[in-house]
Write an enzyme that holds these catalytic residues in place. Structure first.
Site, mmCIF file in Angstrom:
data_model
loop_
_atom_site.group_PDB
_atom_site.id
_atom_site.type_symbol
_atom_site.label_atom_id
_atom_site.label_comp_id
_atom_site.label_asym_id
_atom_site.label_seq_id
_atom_site.Cartn_x
_atom_site.Cartn_y
_atom_site.Cartn_z
ATOM 1 N N ASP A 7 -7.395 3.293 9.493
ATOM 2 C CA ASP A 7 -8.773 3.155 9.027
ATOM 3 C C ASP A 7 -8.964 1.873 8.220
ATOM 4 O OD1 ASP A 7 -9.777 5.452 10.159
ATOM 5 O OD2 ASP A 7 -9.301 6.712 8.440
ATOM 6 N N HIS B 208 0.806 -1.224 0.000
ATOM 7 C CA HIS B 208 0.000 0.000 0.000
ATOM 8 C C HIS B 208 0.836 1.271 0.000
ATOM 9 C CE1 HIS B 208 -4.470 -0.458 0.372
ATOM 10 N NE2 HIS B 208 -4.050 -1.698 0.167
ATOM 11 N N GLU C 31 -12.866 11.590 14.329
ATOM 12 C CA GLU C 31 -12.338 11.955 13.023
ATOM 13 C C GLU C 31 -13.277 12.985 12.417
ATOM 14 O OE1 GLU C 31 -11.346 9.184 10.010
ATOM 15 O OE2 GLU C 31 -10.019 7.992 11.270
#
Length: 462
Positions: A171, A93, A287
């Site tokens: 997340d 990623h 958030e």
């Protein structure tokens, strides 16, 4: 014998490519018991990443059978003088080719070819006895030792069997432990527990010389703090001792909207200031995100809202320039606290200044909340929209300029030209390991932070 012949071939390729003058037989004495592949599928997979903006083919891919395979490979590269490129790759990623190795060897840390050590490394949670605190209760800490290539989703599922879970998250959970610890690891729990790098007791690290060292705050402390958030420049994490806590059973997930940015950030700052309060007097996750496109509130983490009842921005009193701000908060609970969760949430919401008609709530199991982004991933994959370029940008925005950032970027540059998520994380300075010389590329993005204000994590579609 087959592995030795393959390694001989790869090393000869390295010698001819880079110009080494060394006997390949000497290199074989280091021994690799895993799988060293030059197959087209493995090489192609190792040449791309989540960003899809760079492509660099390695000569080979190592699927290690143990940390000693990584030791042998790195030691070989170091011993050659000129060396060759070695890179550790978790779930891939990175967005700018950080895990690629041009004409080198990529170590596939999270693959399925013999390098899963759940039986060896992901065992029963253990307990570190601590001294009594001011309340007279012991500061005991549960932990679990995990392989650096293990995915966080698997760590979560394993520890939940014992009623425990790690404290701090990203997340998205389909990332490797070593990968996020090399970057920072941040999510809405960071205001309370700090990033993931603040919740590690110990590491095993293969250094650039091919040494396998155990490090912690007390042992090899410089290496420990260098590796955590060090972007892989100080070593490869092969084992991490992760702090655990009792896991809640359910989550009340709440979204409220704001039309005024200053009010929005003021409420975020107030909520994170409660981090030392008892759990009944604070939220567990804080958030937020910016809404510049009406479809975003329904598409981003769309599992929150029912498709039969979409939220229409036009039905809410919009902000200046049509921009709204969404505050995301959660309250964890279980059977023993279910009878008080509504009252606790109501008391906290009374202190906030959001648009009164904009309260949206849902209730779901703890694991489903933590794994919420994966559901969105599956929807995007089904439409062919996941494996596309991801030009993400993440910034720590100084407090003195955050209102200007809102006016210039959210209301100016972006306008309604993006359908990508623009996330805003509030942070507490004393919950972060950041220093002036320790700026992190968290999840392969760039941040610049003022510890007293919000973290704007923007992921616009450019």
């Amino acid at each position: 014998m087959a592995t030795q012949l393959l390694l001989t071939f790869v090393i000869c390729r390295l010698i001819s490519t880079v110009g080494f003058t060394v006997d390949p037989i000497d290199l074989l004495r280091h021994g690799i018991t895993g799988h060293l592949s030059i197959g087209a599928t493995d090489v192609e997979k190792a040449s791309i990443d989540f960003g899809r903006m760079n492509q660099a083919k390695p000569l080979a891919v190592l699927h290690p059978a143990s940390a000693q395979d990584i030791v042998g490979l790195v030691r070989t590269a170091y011993g050659l003088g000129q060396g060759f490129t070695v890179s550790a790759k978790g779930h891939g990623h990175s967005i700018n080719g950080q895990a690629q190795a041009v004409d080198g060897v990529v170590i596939e840390m999270s693959g399925s070819k013999g390098n899963r050590f759940r039986a060896e490394k992901l065992g029963l949670p253990n307990l570190i006895p601590g001294q009594n605190n001011k309340s007279g209760l012991p500061n005991d800490h549960y932990y679990v030792d995990v392989w650096g290539g293990e995915l966080w989703i698997d760590v979560l599922k394993w520890t939940l069997q014992y009623g425990l879970s790690p404290k701090s998250w990203t997340d998205y959970l389909y990332l490797s432990v070593g990968g996020t610890l090399s970057n920072g690891g941040i999510s809405g729990q960071a205001f309370n527990h700090g990033p993931q790098i603040s919740n590690v007791f110990e590491l095993d690290v293969v250094t650039g010389k091919g040494e396998l060292l155990t490090c912690s705050k007390e042992q090899n402390s410089e290496l420990f703090h260098g590796v955590l958030g060090g972007l892989g420049q100080f070593g490869i994490i092969t084992r991490a001792r992760i702090a655990l806590e009792p896991a809640p059973q359910r989550v009340r997930w709440i979204r409220v909207l704001y039309s005024n940015f200053s009010t929005f950030t003021k409420d975020q700052e107030y909520l994170i200031s409660l981090h030392e309060k008892p759990s009944s007097e604070k939220f567990d996750y804080i958030e937020g995100f910016v809404i510049v496109d009406e479809g975003l509130i329904n598409n981003w983490r769309s599992s929150f809202f029912s498709p039969r009842n979409p939220v229409k921005i036009s039905s809410i009193n919009g902000g200046e320039g049509g921009v709204l701000y969404c505050l995301e908060i959660t309250k964890n609970y279980d059977d023993s606290t279910a009878h008080t969760v509504d009252q606790e949430i109501e008391a906290l919401l009374k202190k906030l200044d959001f648009i009164p008609s904009s309260v949206f709530t849902t209730d779901l199991p703890y694991v489903d909340f933590l794994d919420r982004v994966h559901k969105a991933e599956l929807k995007l994959r089904s439409k062919g929209l996941w494996d596309v370029p991801h030009p993400w940008l993440n910034l720590f925005v100084p407090k003195s300029r955050i209102d200007d950032f809102d006016k210039g970027v959210f209301k100016g540059i972006l306008g309604n030209k993006t359908s990508g998520p623009i996330l805003i994380y509030p942070m507490n300075k004393n919950k972060s390991l950041l220093t002036r010389d320790h700026l992190l590329d968290w999840l392969n993005d760039i941040y610049v932070m003022d510890p007293n204000r919000s973290l704007a994590r923007g992921c616009p579609k450019l």
